[in-house]
Design a protein around this motif. Structure first.
Motif, mmCIF file in Angstrom:
data_model
loop_
_atom_site.group_PDB
_atom_site.id
_atom_site.type_symbol
_atom_site.label_atom_id
_atom_site.label_comp_id
_atom_site.label_asym_id
_atom_site.label_seq_id
_atom_site.Cartn_x
_atom_site.Cartn_y
_atom_site.Cartn_z
ATOM 1 N N GLY A 179 0.792 -1.212 0.000
ATOM 2 C CA GLY A 179 0.000 0.000 0.000
ATOM 3 C C GLY A 179 0.833 1.274 0.000
ATOM 4 O O GLY A 179 0.291 2.369 -0.116
ATOM 5 N N VAL A 180 2.153 1.129 0.139
ATOM 6 C CA VAL A 180 3.054 2.289 0.124
ATOM 7 C C VAL A 180 3.705 2.373 -1.245
ATOM 8 O O VAL A 180 4.448 1.479 -1.652
ATOM 9 C CB VAL A 180 4.130 2.178 1.225
ATOM 10 N N ALA A 181 3.442 3.451 -1.971
ATOM 11 C CA ALA A 181 3.980 3.615 -3.324
ATOM 12 C C ALA A 181 5.487 3.828 -3.281
ATOM 13 O O ALA A 181 6.010 4.504 -2.390
ATOM 14 C CB ALA A 181 3.311 4.785 -4.018
ATOM 15 N N GLU A 182 6.182 3.256 -4.252
ATOM 16 C CA GLU A 182 7.639 3.397 -4.304
ATOM 17 C C GLU A 182 8.047 4.853 -4.500
ATOM 18 O O GLU A 182 9.056 5.309 -3.951
ATOM 19 C CB GLU A 182 8.204 2.536 -5.442
ATOM 20 N N HIS A 183 7.281 5.569 -5.294
ATOM 21 C CA HIS A 183 7.564 6.987 -5.543
ATOM 22 C C HIS A 183 6.441 7.843 -4.956
ATOM 23 O O HIS A 183 5.805 8.629 -5.656
ATOM 24 C CB HIS A 183 7.708 7.236 -7.046
ATOM 25 N N SER A 184 6.227 7.670 -3.678
ATOM 26 C CA SER A 184 5.113 8.304 -2.996
ATOM 27 C C SER A 184 5.235 9.831 -2.998
ATOM 28 O O SER A 184 6.323 10.392 -2.896
ATOM 29 C CB SER A 184 5.056 7.812 -1.549
#
Length: 235
Positions: A179-184
């Motif tokens: 749920g955590v984007a790599e390029h948040s």
């Protein structure tokens, strides 16, 4: 005849002495604490810092470099104009960080411009609480929060779950959660995860959708809403 110190002055001195952050002491000089009430007492009452239970030291936090402030001024203030206010009016926000316990109430926009010292205080409170790294927060994100407050019709603090994340922190979270984007957007100071006491996450999500600004993520199991300043989308 010498005047006796006013009650507000005494309160301000207590707040300043209570702060363990040297740089915030300087910023808080001359501010007044607004006790209670639904609004800042006057435009001149800009902010109040209440240190959290962890009392992080400014010495362990990375400074906001001049270049970073220039990037913030050049790019972040070019987002959506203020649809709810005339330029001469002012905007206030209240925060309470769920992880550090830090509390902040301030006016960050007044007389058609953002208040530099207020933005610095917001940058600190919304820092990466795991590493104490600081990054400029997109002023468009602050405006989204302000418009959301107006849309909801509440004047309660936004409870902060997560705001800025350093690349290191984001990488660690990404390893353990899809749920955590790599390029948040969190790494750019352009995203925030919030709750509001007494207001359901679904209500917050629905209010944010009516604004049609940026990304709106709904996490009912964790009881928070994600906002960012990317293109309008929802999940």
């Amino acid at each position: 005849m010498n005047k006796q110190p006013s009650k507000d002055t005494k309160i301000d001195e207590d707040v300043t002495l209570a702060s363990r952050r040297k740089f915030l002491k300087k910023l808080a000089c001359g501010s007044l604490m607004a006790l209670g009430g639904s609004e800042v007492a006057a435009a001149a009452v800009r902010h109040v810092i209440i240190p959290g239970r962890h009392g992080h030291s400014r010495a362990h936090a990375q400074p906001i470099h001049t270049h970073a402030r220039q990037v913030q001024s050049r790019n972040f203030t070019q987002h959506t104009p203020t649809p709810y206010l005339h330029a001469s009016e002012y905007k206030t926000l209240s925060f309470e960080h769920t992880h550090t316990g830090d509390k902040l109430k301030l006016t960050y926009f007044e007389d058609g411009s953002y208040i530099k010292e207020a933005l610095q205080e917001i940058n600190y409170l919304l820092r990466d609480f795991r590493t104490d790294d600081i990054h400029p927060i997109d002023t468009a994100l602050l405006d989204q929060l302000f418009y959301l407050k107006q849309t909801l019709g509440v004047n309660k603090p936004f409870h902060i779950i997560s705001a800025y994340r350093s690349p290191f922190t984001n990488a660690q979270l990404h390893k353990h959660s899809h749920g955590v984007a790599e390029h948040s957007f969190h790494m750019q100071g352009r995203a925030i995860d919030i709750r509001v006491e007494g207001v359901s996450s679904k209500t917050i999500r629905n209010a944010a959708l009516t604004m049609a600004q940026g990304g709106v993520g709904y996490y009912p199991q964790s009881n928070f809403v994600h906002l960012d300043t990317g293109r309008f989308r929802t999940w």
